[in-house]
Scaffold this active site. Structure first.
Site, PDB file in Angstrom:
ATOM      1  N   HIS A 262      -1.920   8.800 -10.518  1.00 38.80           N
ATOM      2  CA  HIS A 262      -0.943   9.590 -11.255  1.00 38.80           C
ATOM      3  C   HIS A 262      -1.245  11.081 -11.167  1.00 38.80           C
ATOM      4  O   HIS A 262      -0.338  11.912 -11.046  1.00 38.80           O
ATOM      5  CB  HIS A 262      -0.915   9.162 -12.718  1.00 38.80           C
ATOM      6  CG  HIS A 262      -0.476   7.744 -12.913  1.00 38.80           C
ATOM      7  ND1 HIS A 262       0.844   7.389 -13.090  1.00 38.80           N
ATOM      8  CD2 HIS A 262      -1.172   6.583 -12.932  1.00 38.80           C
ATOM      9  CE1 HIS A 262       0.941   6.088 -13.224  1.00 38.80           C
ATOM     10  NE2 HIS A 262      -0.265   5.568 -13.120  1.00 38.80           N
TER      11      HIS A 262
ATOM     12  N   ASP B 251       4.679  10.873 -16.487  1.00 38.02           N
ATOM     13  CA  ASP B 251       4.567   9.704 -15.625  1.00 38.02           C
ATOM     14  C   ASP B 251       4.889   8.451 -16.440  1.00 38.02           C
ATOM     15  O   ASP B 251       5.268   8.533 -17.617  1.00 38.02           O
ATOM     16  CB  ASP B 251       3.196   9.629 -14.943  1.00 38.02           C
ATOM     17  CG  ASP B 251       2.040   9.449 -15.925  1.00 38.02           C
ATOM     18  OD1 ASP B 251       2.257   8.881 -17.010  1.00 38.02           O
ATOM     19  OD2 ASP B 251       0.917   9.870 -15.592  1.00 38.02           O
TER      20      ASP B 251
END
Length: 473
Positions: A19, A114
């Site tokens: 991420h 995210d």
């Protein structure tokens, strides 16, 4: 509060390189090519992410701000799945994020999170910010998330995992029972928000780290107003591929000198990501397979573990040539002309971009997959966890740029003979050259998408226009 003359976006990244890397690259691209001022907030962890991000090359209008490390030991059990731990960690970081945003001179007009950060939308709503989700994986993975959000995990386990029936994904290819991610195999995962499309669709759009031409049919399905009964009711923005650039990080002198001596496309790079590990028996088979292939290799080696995510421990060393005791005795001596072993970590983007590298044995994380494509390098797919089996299936069945062991890489031992054959296929056979040609086509397609006027460039431009309009009185 003073007005800003350019859109200001806040990006929120959860721990984990899968991420962190694309969030940082998204921030760089927004700042460099779309006239954003960008502030990246990330949840500090004890895995070196803080050091990595704070040392990341920055631009004049890009800031990177760590959120304080949070202690969740009293909120989760030691055996709680990693996904749930990340969600709790992100949730506990929200007060710090709110305080930092409230104190900013120029309030961001957009918040991009995210998959683990959707709880931060309450902050975006409080400060009247646009809110976006950045799916750092591919469009097919997003489609699977949406479809699975309509089913309970018990049903998936009984009918698709145990019943071995493919999971049908409307508008996309089905997902084989063997490739269903671990998170969907766990009955207790139903409360995890990243597997519920409602959280993502409570946004102004979903960004995906892919591009139109790579997954055109899947993206088209996601954009259909009637898709999954109208579940996906927000714009879809393919903005990728966002991958690590070479930057200012130089290759280690020894690694560079060794690579410079090798013929073009003669070296296979072997790495299982920032933390992936193999069992001791599998390490032995991989070592023999590389040696018997007689192909050049660079191998990023970590001590073995029965946990694919990785644990580290003290090791012994062979007194003869320094070979660690979890590799075949004398391995270093026998492969000193053909191979180079790097302990623990290597600058992957720089290695893959070197002309001598012609193959990549990879765990198939999406970051690694995109880096391989962007450097025109075919792959041996060796998935370990998360959505990596899905990525492996795409590489082989859709793109035809990889080979994969015949047995499960998470449940069985891949033998040395099969490893030898796969390495030879990629590095020495006509089949490998055909894959190399196809991956170069994908590379060219990706570069066009990112150029001014390309599909991914235009997607980010549209977000910039929306945010700029948000600034107007």
């Amino acid at each position: 509060m003073p007005k800003n003359d350019k859109p200001h976006a806040a990006l929120l990244a959860s721990p984990g390189m899968g991420h962190l890397i694309p969030i940082v690259e998204l921030g760089k691209r927004m700042a460099a090519h779309h006239d954003f001022h960008v502030t990246i907030f990330f949840v500090a962890s004890d895995h070196g992410s803080t050091t990595l991000l704070l040392k990341s090359p920055t631009l004049e209008n890009l800031d990177i701000v760590p959120l304080p490390l949070v202690d969740i030991s009293g909120l989760v059990d030691p055996n709680t799945q990693l996904v749930e731990k990340l969600i709790v960690m992100m949730r506990e970081s929200l007060p710090s994020l709110r305080s930092l945003i409230a104190a900013m001179m120029y309030r961001p007009s957009a918040l991009i999170v995210d998959l683990f950060g959707a709880d931060a939308f309450e902050i975006a709503e409080e400060f009247k910010m646009f809110k976006y989700v950045f799916n750092t994986a591919n469009a097919w993975c997003l489609a699977v998330i949406f479809q699975s959000s309509r089913l309970d995990n018990k049903f998936i386990l009984e009918h698709h995992v145990n019943g071995q029936k493919p999971l049908e994904i409307p508008g996309c290819k089905s997902l084989s029972s063997e490739d269903i991610p671990e998170s969907l195999r766990n009955i207790d995962c139903n409360d995890q928000p990243e597997f519920h499309g409602t959280k993502m669709t409570n946004s102004h759009g979903i960004l995906i780290n892919t591009w139109e031409d790579l997954e055109s049919s899947t993206i088209e399905a996601l954009r259909d107003n009637n898709y999954l009964g109208g579940l996906v009711k927000v714009p879809i923005y393919p903005i990728g591929p966002l991958v690590r650039q070479d930057g200012n990080q130089a290759l280690d002198k020894q690694v560079k000198q060794w690579l410079d001596k090798q013929p073009i496309e003669s070296v296979i790079y072997v790495s299982f990501g920032s933390g992936g590990t193999l069992s001791a028996k599998q390490m032995t088979e991989l070592a023999w397979g590389l040696e018997q292939s007689q192909q050049k290799f660079i191998w990023v080696v970590r001590p073995p573990s029965n946990n694919a995510v990785g644990t580290y421990f003290t090791i012994g060393i062979d007194d003869v040539d320094g070979t660690p005791d979890y590799l075949p005795q004398g391995f270093f001596t026998r492969t000193k002309e053909t191979g180079l072993v790097i302990p623990m970590w290597a600058p992957q983007a720089q290695i893959l971009s070197h002309p001598s590298v012609g193959g990549f044995l990879s765990h198939c994380g999406w970051n690694s997959t995109l880096e391989s494509i962007m450097n025109g390098v075919p792959m041996i797919a060796w998935p370990l966890y998360a959505e990596q089996k899905m990525n492996a299936a795409m590489l082989i069945e859709d793109f035809e740029i990889a080979v994969r062991p015949k047995v499960s890489t998470t449940e069985d031992i891949v033998g040395r003979e099969e490893i030898e054959n796969m390495v030879r296929t990629i590095m020495a056979d006509k089949e490998g050259q055909a894959m190399r040609d196809r991956v170069m086509e994908l590379k060219n397609s990706a570069e066009k998408a990112l150029c001014k006027g390309g599909s991914s460039f235009n997607s980010l431009s549209q977000i910039a226009k929306d945010c700029m309009h948000h600034l107007l009185p």
